[in-house]
Design a protein around this motif. Structure first.
Motif, PDB file in Angstrom:
ATOM      1  N   ILE A 106     -38.670   7.706  33.847  1.00  0.00           N
ATOM      2  CA  ILE A 106     -38.106   8.880  34.514  1.00  0.00           C
ATOM      3  C   ILE A 106     -38.787  10.146  34.019  1.00  0.00           C
ATOM      4  CG2 ILE A 106     -36.021  10.301  34.706  1.00  0.00           C
ATOM      5  CD1 ILE A 106     -34.407   7.752  34.869  1.00  0.00           C
ATOM      6  N   TYR A 107     -39.046  10.213  32.705  1.00  0.00           N
ATOM      7  CA  TYR A 107     -39.766  11.361  32.164  1.00  0.00           C
ATOM      8  C   TYR A 107     -41.155  11.483  32.794  1.00  0.00           C
ATOM      9  CZ  TYR A 107     -36.279  12.178  28.505  1.00  0.00           C
ATOM     10  OH  TYR A 107     -35.132  12.473  27.836  1.00  0.00           O
ATOM     11  N   LYS A 108     -41.846  10.357  32.976  1.00  0.00           N
ATOM     12  CA  LYS A 108     -43.166  10.390  33.596  1.00  0.00           C
ATOM     13  C   LYS A 108     -43.096  10.892  35.036  1.00  0.00           C
ATOM     14  CE  LYS A 108     -45.012   6.566  30.814  1.00  0.00           C
ATOM     15  NZ  LYS A 108     -45.532   5.169  30.857  1.00  0.00           N
ATOM     16  N   VAL A 109     -42.104  10.399  35.782  1.00  0.00           N
ATOM     17  CA  VAL A 109     -41.941  10.847  37.167  1.00  0.00           C
ATOM     18  C   VAL A 109     -41.612  12.331  37.213  1.00  0.00           C
ATOM     19  CG1 VAL A 109     -40.544  10.586  39.249  1.00  0.00           C
ATOM     20  CG2 VAL A 109     -41.265   8.558  37.990  1.00  0.00           C
ATOM     21  N   ASN A 110     -40.698  12.784  36.338  1.00  0.00           N
ATOM     22  CA  ASN A 110     -40.331  14.196  36.304  1.00  0.00           C
ATOM     23  C   ASN A 110     -41.522  15.086  35.939  1.00  0.00           C
ATOM     24  OD1 ASN A 110     -37.696  13.731  37.051  1.00  0.00           O
ATOM     25  ND2 ASN A 110     -36.910  13.706  34.961  1.00  0.00           N
ATOM     26  N   ASP A 111     -42.377  14.607  35.042  1.00  0.00           N
ATOM     27  CA  ASP A 111     -43.567  15.377  34.671  1.00  0.00           C
ATOM     28  C   ASP A 111     -44.496  15.548  35.874  1.00  0.00           C
ATOM     29  OD1 ASP A 111     -45.378  16.571  32.575  1.00  0.00           O
ATOM     30  OD2 ASP A 111     -46.646  14.927  33.259  1.00  0.00           O
ATOM     31  N   SER A 112     -44.673  14.479  36.646  1.00  0.00           N
ATOM     32  CA  SER A 112     -45.510  14.572  37.848  1.00  0.00           C
ATOM     33  C   SER A 112     -44.881  15.506  38.880  1.00  0.00           C
ATOM     34  CB  SER A 112     -45.709  13.173  38.450  1.00  0.00           C
ATOM     35  OG  SER A 112     -46.373  12.316  37.539  1.00  0.00           O
ATOM     36  N   LEU A 113     -43.559  15.419  39.051  1.00  0.00           N
ATOM     37  CA  LEU A 113     -42.882  16.297  40.011  1.00  0.00           C
ATOM     38  C   LEU A 113     -42.968  17.757  39.580  1.00  0.00           C
ATOM     39  CD1 LEU A 113     -39.697  14.186  40.850  1.00  0.00           C
ATOM     40  CD2 LEU A 113     -41.728  14.520  42.259  1.00  0.00           C
ATOM     41  N   ALA A 114     -42.910  18.004  38.262  1.00  0.00           N
ATOM     42  CA  ALA A 114     -43.033  19.383  37.768  1.00  0.00           C
ATOM     43  C   ALA A 114     -44.406  19.955  38.118  1.00  0.00           C
ATOM     44  CB  ALA A 114     -42.802  19.424  36.260  1.00  0.00           C
ATOM     45  N   GLN A 115     -45.453  19.139  38.001  1.00  0.00           N
ATOM     46  CA  GLN A 115     -46.794  19.608  38.369  1.00  0.00           C
ATOM     47  C   GLN A 115     -46.888  19.866  39.879  1.00  0.00           C
ATOM     48  OE1 GLN A 115     -50.198  17.566  36.447  1.00  0.00           O
ATOM     49  NE2 GLN A 115     -48.682  16.324  35.379  1.00  0.00           N
ATOM     50  N   ILE A 116     -46.218  19.013  40.664  1.00  0.00           N
ATOM     51  CA  ILE A 116     -46.245  19.189  42.121  1.00  0.00           C
ATOM     52  C   ILE A 116     -45.539  20.484  42.513  1.00  0.00           C
ATOM     53  CG2 ILE A 116     -45.375  18.257  44.295  1.00  0.00           C
ATOM     54  CD1 ILE A 116     -45.861  15.454  43.104  1.00  0.00           C
ATOM     55  N   THR A 117     -44.344  20.712  41.943  1.00  0.00           N
ATOM     56  CA  THR A 117     -43.614  21.945  42.263  1.00  0.00           C
ATOM     57  C   THR A 117     -44.343  23.171  41.729  1.00  0.00           C
ATOM     58  OG1 THR A 117     -42.274  21.635  40.255  1.00  0.00           O
ATOM     59  CG2 THR A 117     -41.374  20.792  42.317  1.00  0.00           C
ATOM     60  N   GLY A 118     -45.214  22.973  40.739  1.00  0.00           N
ATOM     61  CA  GLY A 118     -46.018  24.074  40.230  1.00  0.00           C
ATOM     62  C   GLY A 118     -47.211  24.401  41.115  1.00  0.00           C
ATOM     63  N   GLY A 119     -47.433  23.618  42.163  1.00  0.00           N
ATOM     64  CA  GLY A 119     -48.498  23.915  43.113  1.00  0.00           C
ATOM     65  C   GLY A 119     -49.641  22.930  43.124  1.00  0.00           C
ATOM     66  N   ASN A 120     -49.651  21.969  42.197  1.00  0.00           N
ATOM     67  CA  ASN A 120     -50.737  20.991  42.154  1.00  0.00           C
ATOM     68  C   ASN A 120     -50.369  19.803  43.045  1.00  0.00           C
ATOM     69  OD1 ASN A 120     -52.878  19.355  41.586  1.00  0.00           O
ATOM     70  ND2 ASN A 120     -52.441  19.132  39.400  1.00  0.00           N
ATOM     71  N   THR A 124     -50.870  12.439  41.455  1.00  0.00           N
ATOM     72  CA  THR A 124     -50.426  11.128  41.946  1.00  0.00           C
ATOM     73  C   THR A 124     -49.437  10.536  40.953  1.00  0.00           C
ATOM     74  OG1 THR A 124     -52.535  10.734  43.056  1.00  0.00           O
ATOM     75  CG2 THR A 124     -51.142   8.818  42.623  1.00  0.00           C
ATOM     76  N   VAL A 125     -48.283  10.117  41.450  1.00  0.00           N
ATOM     77  CA  VAL A 125     -47.278   9.469  40.606  1.00  0.00           C
ATOM     78  C   VAL A 125     -47.649   7.999  40.484  1.00  0.00           C
ATOM     79  CG1 VAL A 125     -44.836   8.956  40.300  1.00  0.00           C
ATOM     80  CG2 VAL A 125     -45.532  11.109  41.361  1.00  0.00           C
ATOM     81  N   ASP A 126     -47.863   7.541  39.263  1.00  0.00           N
ATOM     82  CA  ASP A 126     -48.322   6.162  39.041  1.00  0.00           C
ATOM     83  C   ASP A 126     -47.485   5.519  37.943  1.00  0.00           C
ATOM     84  OD1 ASP A 126     -49.777   3.858  39.294  1.00  0.00           O
ATOM     85  OD2 ASP A 126     -51.423   4.542  38.022  1.00  0.00           O
ATOM     86  N   VAL A 127     -46.227   5.244  38.249  1.00  0.00           N
ATOM     87  CA  VAL A 127     -45.317   4.547  37.331  1.00  0.00           C
ATOM     88  C   VAL A 127     -44.987   3.204  37.969  1.00  0.00           C
ATOM     89  CG1 VAL A 127     -43.101   4.603  36.144  1.00  0.00           C
ATOM     90  CG2 VAL A 127     -44.369   6.734  36.509  1.00  0.00           C
ATOM     91  N   ARG A 128     -45.486   2.128  37.386  1.00  0.00           N
ATOM     92  CA  ARG A 128     -45.386   0.823  38.018  1.00  0.00           C
ATOM     93  C   ARG A 128     -44.899  -0.252  37.045  1.00  0.00           C
ATOM     94  NH1 ARG A 128     -47.470   1.550  42.871  1.00  0.00           N
ATOM     95  NH2 ARG A 128     -48.874   3.325  43.190  1.00  0.00           N
ATOM     96  N   SER A 129     -43.917   0.117  36.226  1.00  0.00           N
ATOM     97  CA  SER A 129     -43.409  -0.842  35.247  1.00  0.00           C
ATOM     98  C   SER A 129     -42.491  -1.883  35.882  1.00  0.00           C
ATOM     99  CB  SER A 129     -42.652  -0.101  34.140  1.00  0.00           C
ATOM    100  OG  SER A 129     -41.577   0.636  34.686  1.00  0.00           O
ATOM    101  N   ASN A 130     -41.848  -1.528  36.997  1.00  0.00           N
ATOM    102  CA  ASN A 130     -41.010  -2.506  37.700  1.00  0.00           C
ATOM    103  C   ASN A 130     -40.994  -2.156  39.182  1.00  0.00           C
ATOM    104  OD1 ASN A 130     -38.880  -0.495  38.108  1.00  0.00           O
ATOM    105  ND2 ASN A 130     -38.440  -0.786  35.935  1.00  0.00           N
ATOM    106  N   GLU A 131     -40.352  -3.000  39.961  1.00  0.00           N
ATOM    107  CA  GLU A 131     -40.392  -2.864  41.411  1.00  0.00           C
ATOM    108  C   GLU A 131     -39.783  -1.547  41.892  1.00  0.00           C
ATOM    109  OE1 GLU A 131     -38.843  -5.334  45.371  1.00  0.00           O
ATOM    110  OE2 GLU A 131     -38.616  -6.164  43.348  1.00  0.00           O
ATOM    111  N   MET A 144     -46.228  13.268  49.580  1.00  0.00           N
ATOM    112  CA  MET A 144     -47.213  14.302  49.261  1.00  0.00           C
ATOM    113  C   MET A 144     -48.388  14.258  50.229  1.00  0.00           C
ATOM    114  SD  MET A 144     -45.750  15.958  47.042  1.00  0.00           S
ATOM    115  CE  MET A 144     -47.105  17.111  47.090  1.00  0.00           C
ATOM    116  N   GLU A 145     -48.826  13.066  50.623  1.00  0.00           N
ATOM    117  CA  GLU A 145     -49.927  12.964  51.589  1.00  0.00           C
ATOM    118  C   GLU A 145     -49.512  13.559  52.933  1.00  0.00           C
ATOM    119  OE1 GLU A 145     -53.026  12.042  51.174  1.00  0.00           O
ATOM    120  OE2 GLU A 145     -52.647  11.721  49.027  1.00  0.00           O
TER     121      GLU A 145
END
Length: 212
Positions: A106-120, A124-131, A144-145
């Motif tokens: 969740i922290y990894k996903v939130n970090d990616s979302l923070a960068q997206i909301t910052g304008g970047n 790419t969100v790449d968290v694939r530990s489980n389904e 995003m695409e």
């Protein structure tokens, strides 16, 4: 009469007596059947007893009630202590498992979302530990695409509309030079260069003929 006794534990005994000896322990085969525990007073000490018979002898196991209760209490404390330890270990295992599988991701996903909301928008969100996180990552990346495609289409549409506005604005300005070819005593030229696609400056020429 033959009688023998042997201590065990702290205050227990095993007693051997022949079938006619009732001075130590009174045994009623009907009330206290062989192989079943019962309570009796041995040497004036309340005790738990159990007996069996062999070759005319009674073999009696004796354990004072106080010691039995103490042993039971100790066993209960040990059992409760072991339960606490097992529960603590289980809790720690669950905590670290949840932290590794859920919280860290969740922290990894939130970090990616923070960068997206910052304008970047290229993150790419790449968290694939489980389904579940694979599905979440794919959904965010797909969103995003789609968003980038809409932004690109809107930007292209705005650029096209601004180009139309620029063409209209320039068409309203004089574009023939020299504007007064019959006048040979002066020459004039003008041009508007907007800082952006369109500007707010205009120009025009008026010629007054002065007759002397």
């Amino acid at each position: 009469m033959k009688k023998k006794q042997k201590r065990f534990a702290d205050d227990g005994w095993v007693i051997w007596v022949d079938g006619d000896d009732t001075s130590t322990v009174y045994i009623n085969d009907w009330i206290n059947p062989k192989g079943k525990s019962y309570e009796a007073s041995i040497y004036d000490i309340p005790s738990y007893c159990m007996y069996t018979t062999t070759e005319g002898y009674y073999i009696i196991g004796v354990l004072p009630v106080e010691e039995a209760l103490f042993s039971r209490t100790v066993s209960m404390y040990i059992f409760a202590f072991l339960e606490i330890i097992v529960f603590g270990i289980f809790f720690l295992l669950v905590y670290f498992l949840v932290k590794r599988v859920v919280v860290d991701n969740i922290y990894k996903v939130n970090d990616s979302l923070a960068q997206i909301t910052g304008g970047n928008l290229d993150v790419t969100v790449d968290v694939r530990s489980n389904e579940e996180f694979v599905s979440l990552s794919n959904d965010i990346n797909s969103t995003m695409e789609t968003l980038k495609r809409y932004i690109a289409e809107a930007a292209a549409r705005i650029d096209k509309e601004l180009e139309y506005a620029k063409t209209i604005q320039l068409s309203a300005l004089p574009s023939k030079f020299p504007p007064f070819p019959e006048q040979t005593d002066f020459d004039i030229y003008a041009q508007m260069i907007a800082a952006k696609e369109v500007g707010g400056d205009f120009y025009d020429f008026i010629c007054w003929m002065i007759i002397r």
